[in-house]
Design an enzyme around this catalytic site. Structure first.
Site, PDB file in Angstrom:
ATOM      1  N   TYR A 144      74.668 128.871  99.628  1.00 44.70           N
ATOM      2  CA  TYR A 144      75.731 128.548  98.570  1.00 44.70           C
ATOM      3  C   TYR A 144      75.484 126.971  98.405  1.00 44.70           C
ATOM      4  CZ  TYR A 144      78.832 126.710 102.034  1.00 44.70           C
ATOM      5  OH  TYR A 144      79.761 126.092 102.890  1.00 44.70           O
ATOM      6  N   GLU A 174      79.480 116.997 113.348  1.00 45.69           N
ATOM      7  CA  GLU A 174      80.325 117.009 111.964  1.00 45.69           C
ATOM      8  C   GLU A 174      81.663 117.629 111.986  1.00 45.69           C
ATOM      9  OE1 GLU A 174      78.140 119.138 108.858  1.00 45.69           O
ATOM     10  OE2 GLU A 174      77.674 120.791 110.202  1.00 45.69           O
ATOM     11  N   LYS A 182      72.569 125.838 104.589  1.00 47.70           N
ATOM     12  CA  LYS A 182      74.038 125.825 104.019  1.00 47.70           C
ATOM     13  C   LYS A 182      74.049 127.428 103.758  1.00 47.70           C
ATOM     14  CE  LYS A 182      77.246 123.744 100.673  1.00 47.70           C
ATOM     15  NZ  LYS A 182      78.068 123.279 101.653  1.00 47.70           N
TER      16      LYS A 182
HETATM   17  N1  PDD Z   1      81.338 121.982 102.390  1.00 44.60           N
HETATM   18  N2  PDD Z   1      79.248 119.881 106.595  1.00 44.60           N
HETATM   19  C1  PDD Z   1      79.617 121.043 106.442  1.00 44.60           C
HETATM   20  C2  PDD Z   1      79.477 122.197 107.411  1.00 44.60           C
HETATM   21  C3  PDD Z   1      79.969 121.554 105.091  1.00 44.60           C
HETATM   22  O1  PDD Z   1      80.350 122.793 104.976  1.00 44.60           O
HETATM   23  C4  PDD Z   1      80.095 120.684 103.846  1.00 44.60           C
HETATM   24  C5  PDD Z   1      80.182 120.820 102.769  1.00 44.60           C
HETATM   25  C6  PDD Z   1      79.528 119.291 104.326  1.00 44.60           C
HETATM   26  C7  PDD Z   1      79.264 118.269 103.156  1.00 44.60           C
HETATM   27  O2  PDD Z   1      78.334 118.757 102.262  1.00 44.60           O
HETATM   28  P1  PDD Z   1      78.361 117.941 100.809  1.00 44.60           P
HETATM   29  O3  PDD Z   1      78.477 116.486 101.048  1.00 44.60           O
HETATM   30  O4  PDD Z   1      76.991 118.563 100.282  1.00 44.60           O
HETATM   31  O5  PDD Z   1      79.561 118.510 100.253  1.00 44.60           O
HETATM   32  C8  PDD Z   1      79.019 118.939 105.649  1.00 44.60           C
HETATM   33  C9  PDD Z   1      81.414 122.640 101.109  1.00 44.60           C
HETATM   34  C10 PDD Z   1      82.178 121.676 100.207  1.00 44.60           C
HETATM   35  C11 PDD Z   1      82.249 123.945 101.386  1.00 44.60           C
HETATM   36  O6  PDD Z   1      81.979 124.826 102.109  1.00 44.60           O
HETATM   37  O7  PDD Z   1      83.172 124.223 100.365  1.00 44.60           O
END
Ligand code: PDD
Length: 285
Positions: free
Chosen positions: A32, A180, A147
């Protein structure tokens, strides 16, 4: 009611139907993206779609994400909002029986929808949404760089903070180093230098992270070092930030009940969010 996209058609959300035999439902077998848009422009749109293709390839699904640009444009038009997040999910697809192995012939299920978000963040200490976080051992799987829609590990970690009234959970690996957050990337600032864990299978290669690091390198003299960050360094940091599509550069002011630095938003954050707000649309594939 919002208009959503499902497998080639646009419809009311209430009309979108997916089989319970979909592998996204049965196994969390999908990938996703969440893409923020403001005034019709996606932040890091091409980067998000490229990460989606890479993630799908890494689970054995060949998928061309380019046509999704048109889908996103139509969803923005049909849902008529200035500030919308776009969620896109591609699962391996629906197969007649539940079986762990990849089915030979199966069409990916493609779903996308939007929801209203606030305007792009303002680089202003008085208006910033500050974050209070807790720490935990990272108990997720060993492929956090994908992801994946299999988010139970992240959901449980998020609930550790959210359930207690906090905003995010900072995660630490078996060596005691920062990985993270449950849904965002993490950074510390010490003596004006930004430190963040290097990319590995322990963390998601965040698009906001990539955009921010590119902007800091191109438009500032702020030094960024990608290296392991220990828990003690986190607790002793002058500033801590968490980034994601929704948080942009989120300033953390409390960890495990202790103030971060002075307990106020830091000056390096102000520079970083100012530059992010100015240049985030310039950085793309
Ligand atoms: N989450 N690390 C994790 C585990 C994440 O789920 C996300 C983003 C990020 C940051 O990624 P980005 O900068 O590409 O949004 C880091 C999204 C927004 C979510 O699951 O809704």
């Amino acid at each position: 009611m919002s208009i959503v996209y499902l497998n080639g058609a646009y419809m009311e959300a209430s009309e979108a139907k997916i089989s319970p035999m979909d592998r996204g439902f049965l196994f969390g077998d999908g990938i996703y993206e969440v893409i923020p848009t403001h005034q019709g422009k996606g932040v890091g749109l091409g980067l998000h779609l490229k990460r989606m293709e890479n993630g799908l390839r890494s689970i054995g699904v060949e998928f061309d994400a380019e046509p999704l640009k048109q889908v996103i444009a139509e969803l923005l038009e049909k849902n008529d909002g200035d500030d919308l997040n776009v969620y896109i999910q591609v699962s391996r697809g629906t197969y007649e029986k539940r079986f762990h192995g990849f089915p030979d012939k199966v069409e990916p299920t493609v779903f996308a929808y939007t929801w209203q978000i606030g305007p792009a963040h303002v680089a202003d200490k008085a208006q910033a949404h500050t974050l209070k976080v807790v720490t935990a051992d990272d108990l997720r799987w060993q492929r956090c760089h994908i992801k994946s829609t299999s988010l139970l590990g992240n959901v449980l970690h998020f609930q550790q903070s959210y359930g207690e009234g906090y905003d995010e959970t900072l995660l630490f690996n078996g060596d005691g180093n920062l990985t993270e957050g449950s849904s965002s990337n993490a950074y510390i600032v010490k003596d004006g230098v930004v430190y963040t864990p290097p990319l590995s299978d322990e963390l998601l290669p965040g698009i906001t992270r990539k955009i921010l690091l590119t902007i800091l390198a191109e438009h500032s003299d702020i030094k960024v070092v990608e290296r392991a960050v220990s828990k003690q360094e986190v607790l002793d940091a002058d500033e801590i930030w968490m980034t994601s599509a929704s948080k942009e550069v989120g300033p953390v002011i409390q960890v495990d009940g202790q103030k971060v630095g002075s307990g106020e938003i830091g000056d390096v954050w102000l520079k970083a969010q100012t530059l992010y707000s100015k240049h985030c649309y310039d950085i793309d594939c």
